[in-house]
Design a protein around this motif. Structure first.
Motif, PDB file in Angstrom:
ATOM      1  N   MET A 193       0.527  -1.391  -0.080  1.00  0.00           N
ATOM      2  CA  MET A 193       0.041  -0.192  -0.021  1.00  0.00           C
ATOM      3  C   MET A 193       0.416   1.024  -0.571  1.00  0.00           C
ATOM      4  O   MET A 193       0.511   2.599   0.132  1.00  0.00           O
ATOM      5  N   GLY A 194       2.163   0.963  -0.208  1.00  0.00           N
ATOM      6  CA  GLY A 194       3.249   2.396  -0.396  1.00  0.00           C
ATOM      7  C   GLY A 194       2.983   2.737   1.116  1.00  0.00           C
ATOM      8  O   GLY A 194       3.503   2.406   2.740  1.00  0.00           O
ATOM      9  N   GLU A 195       4.097   3.634   0.733  1.00  0.00           N
ATOM     10  CA  GLU A 195       5.392   4.405   2.223  1.00  0.00           C
ATOM     11  C   GLU A 195       4.179   4.886   3.753  1.00  0.00           C
ATOM     12  O   GLU A 195       3.176   4.789   3.329  1.00  0.00           O
ATOM     13  N   GLN A 196       4.684   4.553   4.486  1.00  0.00           N
ATOM     14  CA  GLN A 196       3.975   4.698   5.756  1.00  0.00           C
ATOM     15  C   GLN A 196       4.488   6.409   5.950  1.00  0.00           C
ATOM     16  O   GLN A 196       5.802   6.964   6.459  1.00  0.00           O
ATOM     17  N   LEU A 197       3.174   6.665   6.028  1.00  0.00           N
ATOM     18  CA  LEU A 197       3.189   8.517   6.639  1.00  0.00           C
ATOM     19  C   LEU A 197       3.475   8.743   8.279  1.00  0.00           C
ATOM     20  O   LEU A 197       3.340   7.650   8.607  1.00  0.00           O
ATOM     21  N   PRO A 198       4.236   9.623   8.404  1.00  0.00           N
ATOM     22  CA  PRO A 198       4.542   9.355   9.622  1.00  0.00           C
ATOM     23  C   PRO A 198       3.463   9.903  10.396  1.00  0.00           C
ATOM     24  O   PRO A 198       2.545  10.533   9.748  1.00  0.00           O
ATOM     25  N   ALA A 199       3.077  10.236  11.797  1.00  0.00           N
ATOM     26  CA  ALA A 199       1.983  10.426  12.469  1.00  0.00           C
ATOM     27  C   ALA A 199       1.982  11.521  12.792  1.00  0.00           C
ATOM     28  O   ALA A 199       2.767  12.359  13.933  1.00  0.00           O
ATOM     29  N   PHE A 200       1.311  12.547  12.024  1.00  0.00           N
ATOM     30  CA  PHE A 200       1.061  14.036  11.752  1.00  0.00           C
ATOM     31  C   PHE A 200       0.974  14.153  13.139  1.00  0.00           C
ATOM     32  O   PHE A 200       1.276  15.724  13.431  1.00  0.00           O
ATOM     33  N   SER A 201       0.165  13.655  13.852  1.00  0.00           N
ATOM     34  CA  SER A 201      -0.805  13.809  14.649  1.00  0.00           C
ATOM     35  C   SER A 201       0.557  14.359  15.724  1.00  0.00           C
ATOM     36  O   SER A 201       0.598  15.643  17.181  1.00  0.00           O
ATOM     37  N   SER A 213      -4.504  12.571   4.588  1.00  0.00           N
ATOM     38  CA  SER A 213      -3.186  13.034   4.652  1.00  0.00           C
ATOM     39  C   SER A 213      -2.407  11.611   3.074  1.00  0.00           C
ATOM     40  O   SER A 213      -2.845  10.243   3.486  1.00  0.00           O
ATOM     41  N   VAL A 214      -1.465  12.345   1.943  1.00  0.00           N
ATOM     42  CA  VAL A 214      -0.419  10.711   1.530  1.00  0.00           C
ATOM     43  C   VAL A 214       0.374  11.227   1.202  1.00  0.00           C
ATOM     44  O   VAL A 214       1.336  12.329   1.233  1.00  0.00           O
ATOM     45  N   GLY A 215       0.945  10.083   0.964  1.00  0.00           N
ATOM     46  CA  GLY A 215       2.318   9.818   0.182  1.00  0.00           C
ATOM     47  C   GLY A 215       2.604   9.873  -0.416  1.00  0.00           C
ATOM     48  O   GLY A 215       1.468  10.039  -1.267  1.00  0.00           O
TER      49      GLY A 215
END
Length: 316
Positions: A1-9, A233-235
């Motif tokens: 499913m693609g790269e892991q996004l950082p925890a923006f919170s 959010s999308v990477g």
């Protein structure tokens, strides 16, 4: 499913579902730095409780908000700005210079939307659109940076979806708040190859080449992520950006082919052609076409309407 996004919170970035249409359709954003806050977009007046609740969950009161930044003044992004500001005693509004008059006097904006949706639907979906005191409205110049407790938020002019559109870059997280410039990508359509994305060309100021230039300008900052209004959010930013550029070119071809048949029935021909095109892209992405077209039904209709406006302008 693609790269892991950082925890923006963890970086002070919070997504707020405004409740428009359905869950996961329309987002506003909250950026918090050292106890000070900025909203980016705000949805409709119906979203005011959700916006205030988001502050409360973080232990903040309305007086902590310094800025309401609007990517543009379409009602799903900014319709509730006046109603929200009633509750935010210190907040200033930052908006594109072309959008500012519509915040101060929203009558033309409301009349145009009412002509499209009808008074009943306007009240149901968008609620009240209140005027804003001119003293609280600030126009963002291209490249202007505002300071949120030492955190720089850079605003740039991004026409293409609308001529009154800006995007906001947060250098701290290396991410953009993109409004509608970087398209729409619903989380329920994430698939085996990652995010599924399409441009948004809703009425009345879609312009293909400026939109492509705006997307390239966002990518030039080498962002890690995009925070979309529709939705989340999308990477995979470079891949998605290239897909958007390809699709805009394809939509130009589709539009001109549809117009060559004649203006009668143009919107419906565009709707059918775009539906077929997005269904093909869904199949290429390993997605079932029916749920994709169902989730995108509103957006495809708006894209067709926006393309009609663009084609008619081009003819003139």
């Amino acid at each position: 499913m693609g790269e892991q996004l950082p925890a923006f919170s963890a970086q002070g970035i919070h997504c707020i579902d405004t409740g428009l249409v359905r869950p996961g359709f329309d987002a506003a954003w909250l950026v918090v730095e050292q106890g000070r806050a900025a909203f980016i977009d705000c949805g409709t007046s119906h979203a005011v409780p959700a916006m205030l609740q988001a502050l409360a969950r973080l232990g903040l009161g309305p007086e902590a908000v310094d800025w309401l930044i609007l990517t543009h003044v379409h009602l799903d992004h900014a319709g509730g700005a006046g109603a929200l500001l009633v509750h935010l005693p210190h907040a200033r509004v930052l908006v594109h210079p072309r959008g500012a008059p519509h915040l101060i006097d929203p009558s033309r904006l409301v009349a145009g939307a009412t002509a499209v949706y009808g008074a009943e639907e306007m009240a149901r979906s968008y609620g009240q659109v209140l005027p804003i005191d001119p003293a609280r409205v600030h126009c963002a110049s291209d490249g202007q940076s505002i300071d949120l407790a030492g955190r720089a938020l850079l605003c740039i002019d991004t026409p293409g979806h609308a001529r009154h559109h800006l995007c906001v870059f947060d250098a701290r997280s290396r991410s953009w708040f993109t409004g509608d410039t970087f398209g729409i990508s619903y989380r329920e359509l994430d698939g085996p190859h990652g995010h599924f994305i399409i441009p948004t060309t809703s009425p009345v100021q879609f312009e293909p080449e400026p939109l492509k230039q705006s997307i390239v300008r966002l990518l030039d900052h080498a962002p890690l992520a995009m925070h979309l209004t529709h939705y989340g959010s999308v990477g995979q930013v470079d891949r998605l950006g290239q897909q958007l550029l390809e699709q805009i070119d394809a939509m130009v071809v589709i539009g001109r082919q549809a117009l060559a048949v004649g203006e009668n029935g143009l919107e419906d021909r565009l709707f059918s052609a775009l539906s077929a095109y997005y269904a093909h892209r869904a199949e290429q992405a390993g997605l079932a076409t029916e749920p994709v077209l169902r989730a995108l039904a509103i957006d495809i209709r708006l894209n067709a309407q926006g393309m009609v406006c663009w084609l008619q302008r081009e003819q003139r």
